[in-house]
Write an enzyme that holds these catalytic residues in place. Structure first.
Site, PDB file in Angstrom:
ATOM      1  N   HIS A   1       0.821  -1.213   0.000  1.00 14.41           N
ATOM      2  CA  HIS A   1       0.000   0.000   0.000  1.00 14.41           C
ATOM      3  C   HIS A   1       0.857   1.267   0.000  1.00 14.41           C
ATOM      4  O   HIS A   1       0.357   2.356  -0.288  1.00 14.41           O
ATOM      5  CB  HIS A   1      -0.963  -0.001   1.195  1.00 14.41           C
ATOM      6  CG  HIS A   1      -0.304  -0.248   2.516  1.00 14.41           C
ATOM      7  ND1 HIS A   1       0.106  -1.511   2.905  1.00 14.41           N
ATOM      8  CD2 HIS A   1       0.009   0.580   3.532  1.00 14.41           C
ATOM      9  CE1 HIS A   1       0.641  -1.431   4.116  1.00 14.41           C
ATOM     10  NE2 HIS A   1       0.605  -0.180   4.512  1.00 14.41           N
TER      11      HIS A   1
ATOM     12  N   ASP B   1       4.694  -3.196  10.026  1.00  7.88           N
ATOM     13  CA  ASP B   1       4.515  -3.938  11.281  1.00  7.88           C
ATOM     14  C   ASP B   1       3.163  -4.639  11.339  1.00  7.88           C
ATOM     15  O   ASP B   1       3.035  -5.695  11.961  1.00  7.88           O
ATOM     16  CB  ASP B   1       4.713  -3.046  12.509  1.00  7.88           C
ATOM     17  CG  ASP B   1       3.978  -1.713  12.445  1.00  7.88           C
ATOM     18  OD1 ASP B   1       3.294  -1.450  11.432  1.00  7.88           O
ATOM     19  OD2 ASP B   1       4.100  -0.919  13.395  1.00  7.88           O
TER      20      ASP B   1
ATOM     21  N   LEU C   1       1.186   2.034  13.984  1.00 12.37           N
ATOM     22  CA  LEU C   1      -0.247   2.059  13.720  1.00 12.37           C
ATOM     23  C   LEU C   1      -0.629   1.139  12.562  1.00 12.37           C
ATOM     24  O   LEU C   1      -0.006   1.159  11.505  1.00 12.37           O
ATOM     25  CB  LEU C   1      -0.707   3.484  13.405  1.00 12.37           C
ATOM     26  CG  LEU C   1      -0.521   4.496  14.543  1.00 12.37           C
ATOM     27  CD1 LEU C   1      -0.869   5.891  14.071  1.00 12.37           C
ATOM     28  CD2 LEU C   1      -1.381   4.103  15.743  1.00 12.37           C
TER      29      LEU C   1
ATOM     30  N   GLU D   1       3.328 -24.535   3.075  1.00 10.84           N
ATOM     31  CA  GLU D   1       2.934 -24.472   1.666  1.00 10.84           C
ATOM     32  C   GLU D   1       2.763 -23.047   1.160  1.00 10.84           C
ATOM     33  O   GLU D   1       3.047 -22.756  -0.006  1.00 10.84           O
ATOM     34  CB  GLU D   1       1.643 -25.255   1.443  1.00 10.84           C
ATOM     35  CG  GLU D   1       1.787 -26.755   1.636  1.00 10.84           C
ATOM     36  CD  GLU D   1       1.635 -27.210   3.086  1.00 10.84           C
ATOM     37  OE1 GLU D   1       1.787 -28.426   3.348  1.00 10.84           O
ATOM     38  OE2 GLU D   1       1.363 -26.348   3.961  1.00 10.84           O
TER      39      GLU D   1
ATOM     40  N   ASP E   1      -6.529 -42.853   3.945  1.00  6.73           N
ATOM     41  CA  ASP E   1      -6.097 -41.655   4.683  1.00  6.73           C
ATOM     42  C   ASP E   1      -7.262 -40.756   5.063  1.00  6.73           C
ATOM     43  O   ASP E   1      -7.167 -39.964   6.001  1.00  6.73           O
ATOM     44  CB  ASP E   1      -5.087 -40.853   3.857  1.00  6.73           C
ATOM     45  CG  ASP E   1      -3.669 -41.360   4.048  1.00  6.73           C
ATOM     46  OD1 ASP E   1      -3.457 -42.175   4.960  1.00  6.73           O
ATOM     47  OD2 ASP E   1      -2.775 -40.938   3.292  1.00  6.73           O
TER      48      ASP E   1
ATOM     49  N   GLN F   1      -6.996 -35.543   3.654  1.00  7.57           N
ATOM     50  CA  GLN F   1      -5.905 -35.660   2.688  1.00  7.57           C
ATOM     51  C   GLN F   1      -6.402 -35.662   1.238  1.00  7.57           C
ATOM     52  O   GLN F   1      -5.591 -35.661   0.312  1.00  7.57           O
ATOM     53  CB  GLN F   1      -5.129 -36.968   2.920  1.00  7.57           C
ATOM     54  CG  GLN F   1      -4.768 -37.238   4.363  1.00  7.57           C
ATOM     55  CD  GLN F   1      -3.833 -36.196   4.946  1.00  7.57           C
ATOM     56  OE1 GLN F   1      -2.701 -36.067   4.515  1.00  7.57           O
ATOM     57  NE2 GLN F   1      -4.326 -35.440   5.917  1.00  7.57           N
TER      58      GLN F   1
ATOM     59  N   ARG G   1      -2.995 -41.237  -6.819  1.00 11.04           N
ATOM     60  CA  ARG G   1      -2.253 -42.231  -6.043  1.00 11.04           C
ATOM     61  C   ARG G   1      -2.332 -43.650  -6.623  1.00 11.04           C
ATOM     62  O   ARG G   1      -1.333 -44.363  -6.643  1.00 11.04           O
ATOM     63  CB  ARG G   1      -2.755 -42.219  -4.599  1.00 11.04           C
ATOM     64  CG  ARG G   1      -1.923 -43.065  -3.661  1.00 11.04           C
ATOM     65  CD  ARG G   1      -2.446 -42.970  -2.246  1.00 11.04           C
ATOM     66  NE  ARG G   1      -1.543 -43.576  -1.283  1.00 11.04           N
ATOM     67  CZ  ARG G   1      -1.807 -43.682   0.017  1.00 11.04           C
ATOM     68  NH1 ARG G   1      -2.950 -43.223   0.493  1.00 11.04           N
ATOM     69  NH2 ARG G   1      -0.943 -44.234   0.827  1.00 11.04           N
TER      70      ARG G   1
END
Length: 623
Positions: free
Chosen positions: A77, A155, A187, A366, A424, A428, A474
């Protein structure tokens, strides 16, 4: 870096004058625009002046020169002060600053790469440092060059977890060519930042993450010059205590001024006040870089040989991906691989074994992995391939959409898609990934169905601009293509056809093989179906789909290991909408799944061969 030499008083004054000119330009631009963030610019004025006109080495008329130091404005910004810097350096006409945020100008409200001096888009806070880490990693380990990378953060964005993922990454890989500058102006947008001016806590946090951390007065050009001159064998964080709206009487360090331009009369008065502090109009010239970055060509990277699969043999596309990526790595030393601690599941470990110096372990972070890839890809230095479970890319969606805004060329491979992963369970299983990646502008979505198609997808992705996603599975499935089969982006394949086909069935990955099995069942009942492999889900081969549908009485059946929303079914429906006489029936996963064997789950959710055969019978009966 050379040891610190204190600038003389004349240089220090020139830097102070430069900072004040940057303040004036930022105020003028935002007031002219009627919007923007002048107070966020003013807190960083001395930082930007010292960085660009004392510390950094770059060619001011060639911002993307490969030898230049890099700069990332994570607090996007504050774009007006970045634009002011490049006007001060002579690259932009000063009059252009007054076109800030106009549709006719390239000076958007936040930095974007249509500006030659912007490598990555910022504005969604918390992502700049990750991209800077990717640039620094590339500089240190791939280019082995002397250019350095500087990243300015606000910040407020330090509350974002992605910042600390990047902090950890930089420390792990000892990125001593990286400097983060934290503009601690106290701020935020709606409230003070949580730590306000507790500088010691910021310092302890940075040190805990393995950084050399220096607290400075962010409005002292002398302290900044000294801090930037310190060379360490670790990344450096310069923690600058500043005041939002510095130099604006009545506004400095006051709440409720974030994102508000000064009214015209007020701006004129403040500009006069600041202008009266400037002692010289003479501008400081940029220091040119050391020219030691290698020449790089990443165009037209091709596989060194054809695939070597045998029709009928079985291999999971996730493994075929790993083999293909390692193979492509032999074609160019600029192919790199990144993974999130899943390399023994995504099979990127094959690449690591064959090209260990070009593999980046990003660990379970990720969001940062995608940002690292974006940074590595800047200035066309590398061709990155990131891999993890496709489900885990969803947490990085903001980074992915910002990568598109950054005009980035990155490749993402998501394995373990759909219920076919089995035991799983749903956490997943990627069941939303096609919807996510289809929604991203600049994206190409590959969904290969066998080893040959996967190898071709990897090669095509390396040469396709934008965000490329490769969806891998898979289960082991049979090779259906010959090794010399030609693949192109947006080109579907007819896998099975006859002159009296009654329904066009479109599947991909696991469901393509289920469709072929369904065809065998139906053939016993003298029902023929046409089976299509879309190959890429975006862009779709609309012509082939329409031609096939018209040859099968307008009937299309889509079947996918994905939720109904946003997947293959909706993609096909969008492609054929408005075409007379064509109907699309969808089979997809309709609720949150559970653990079980792959075949059980495909059956439970109605996307296996039996469900496909039953749906085909229903379409024929209905007619």
């Amino acid at each position: 870096m050379e040891s610190y030499h204190k600038p003389d008083q004349q240089k220090l004054q020139a830097l102070k004058d430069t900072a004040n000119r940057l303040r004036i330009s930022s105020i003028q631009a935002t007031t002219a625009a009627g919007s923007g963030h002048p107070t966020s610019c003013c807190s960083a004025a001395e930082i930007m002046a010292v960085l660009f006109f004392h510390t950094m080495r770059y060619k001011s008329q060639d911002p993307r020169n490969p030898h230049n130091d890099r700069f990332v404005l994570s607090k996007g910004h504050a774009a007006p002060i970045l634009y002011a810097v490049w006007a001060e350096a002579g690259f932009l006409a000063e009059a252009e600053l007054l076109n800030l945020r106009k549709i006719s100008s390239d000076l958007d409200g936040h930095p974007v790469p249509k500006q030659a001096f912007t490598d990555v888009a910022t504005g969604s806070l918390g992502q700049g440092l990750g991209a800077a880490c990717g640039m620094a990693y590339t500089g240190k380990y791939f280019d082995k060059a002397s250019y350095r990378v500087y990243c300015l953060l606000g910040d407020g964005e330090l509350s974002e977890g992605s910042v600390w993922e990047a902090m950890a990454f930089a420390s792990i890989y000892k990125l001593d060519n990286l400097v983060a500058i934290l503009d601690i102006n106290r701020l935020g947008q709606s409230d003070p930042a949580p730590l306000q001016h507790q500088m010691d806590i910021y310092q302890k946090r940075c040190e805990a993450f393995g950084w050399h951390a220096i607290i400075v007065d962010g409005h002292s050009v002398e302290e900044l010059c000294k801090a930037f001159g310190q060379a360490k064998h670790q990344p450096t964080a310069i923690i600058a205590k500043t005041f939002k709206g510095r130099g604006i009487t009545g506004v400095e360090d006051k709440e409720s001024w974030h994102g508000k331009p000064l009214p015209k009369n007020m701006a004129e008065q403040i500009i006069q006040e600041i202008y009266s502090q400037i002692q010289s109009k003479k501008k400081i010239l940029a220091t040119p870089p050391q020219e030691d970055a290698p020449s790089v060509d990443i165009a037209n990277i091709r596989m060194p040989s054809l695939p070597s699969y045998k029709v009928g043999d079985k291999i999971a596309t996730r493994k075929a991906y790993g083999q293909a990526l390692a193979k492509l790595g032999h074609a160019s030393d600029r192919i790199i691989a990144l993974d999130g601690d899943t390399k023994n599941s995504t099979f990127s470990e094959i690449f690591k074994k064959e090209h260990p110096d070009r593999f980046i372990e990003c660990y379970i972070a990720e969001q940062n992995m995608v940002s690292i890839a974006v940074g590595c890809a800047t200035r066309n230095r590398t061709v990155p391939f990131c891999s993890t479970f496709a489900a885990f890319f969803t947490r990085a969606f903001d980074q992915i959409r910002m990568a598109a805004i950054s005009e980035s060329n990155i490749n993402l491979c998501g394995s373990h898609c759909g219920v076919s992963i089995g035991e799983d369970g749903p956490s997943q299983m990627a069941l939303e990934d096609l919807a996510m990646f289809r929604s991203v502008p600049t994206s190409t979505v590959f969904y290969p169905s066998d080893g040959v198609a996967t190898e071709k997808a990897v090669e095509l992705a390396a040469n396709t601009k934008g965000i490329c996603f490769i969806r891998t599975s898979r289960p082991e499935n049979a090779i259906i293509y010959n090794n010399n089969e030609d693949f192109q982006v947006g080109q579907a394949k007819v896998i099975l056809k006859s002159k009296d086909d009654q329904v066009t069935v479109i599947g991909a990955g696991v469901t393509l093989h289920e469709a072929l099995a369904a065809a065998e069942l139906l053939k016993k009942e003298k029902i023929n179906i046409r089976v299509l492999d879309p190959s890429t889900i975006k862009p779709l081969d609309r012509k082939l789909i329409l031609d096939s549908a018209r040859a099968t009485k307008g009937r299309i059946l889509t079947v996918e290991d994905h939720y109904y929303e946003g997947g293959i079914g909706e993609a096909v429906s969008s492609a054929v909408v408005g075409e007379p006489g064509i109907t699309v029936t969808h089979l997809a996963v309709n609720r949150v799944p559970r653990s079980g064997k792959p075949a059980e789950l495909l059956k439970m959710f109605g996307i296996d061969k039996d469900a496909i055969a039953q749906a085909v019978r229903g379409l024929i009966t209905k007619a």
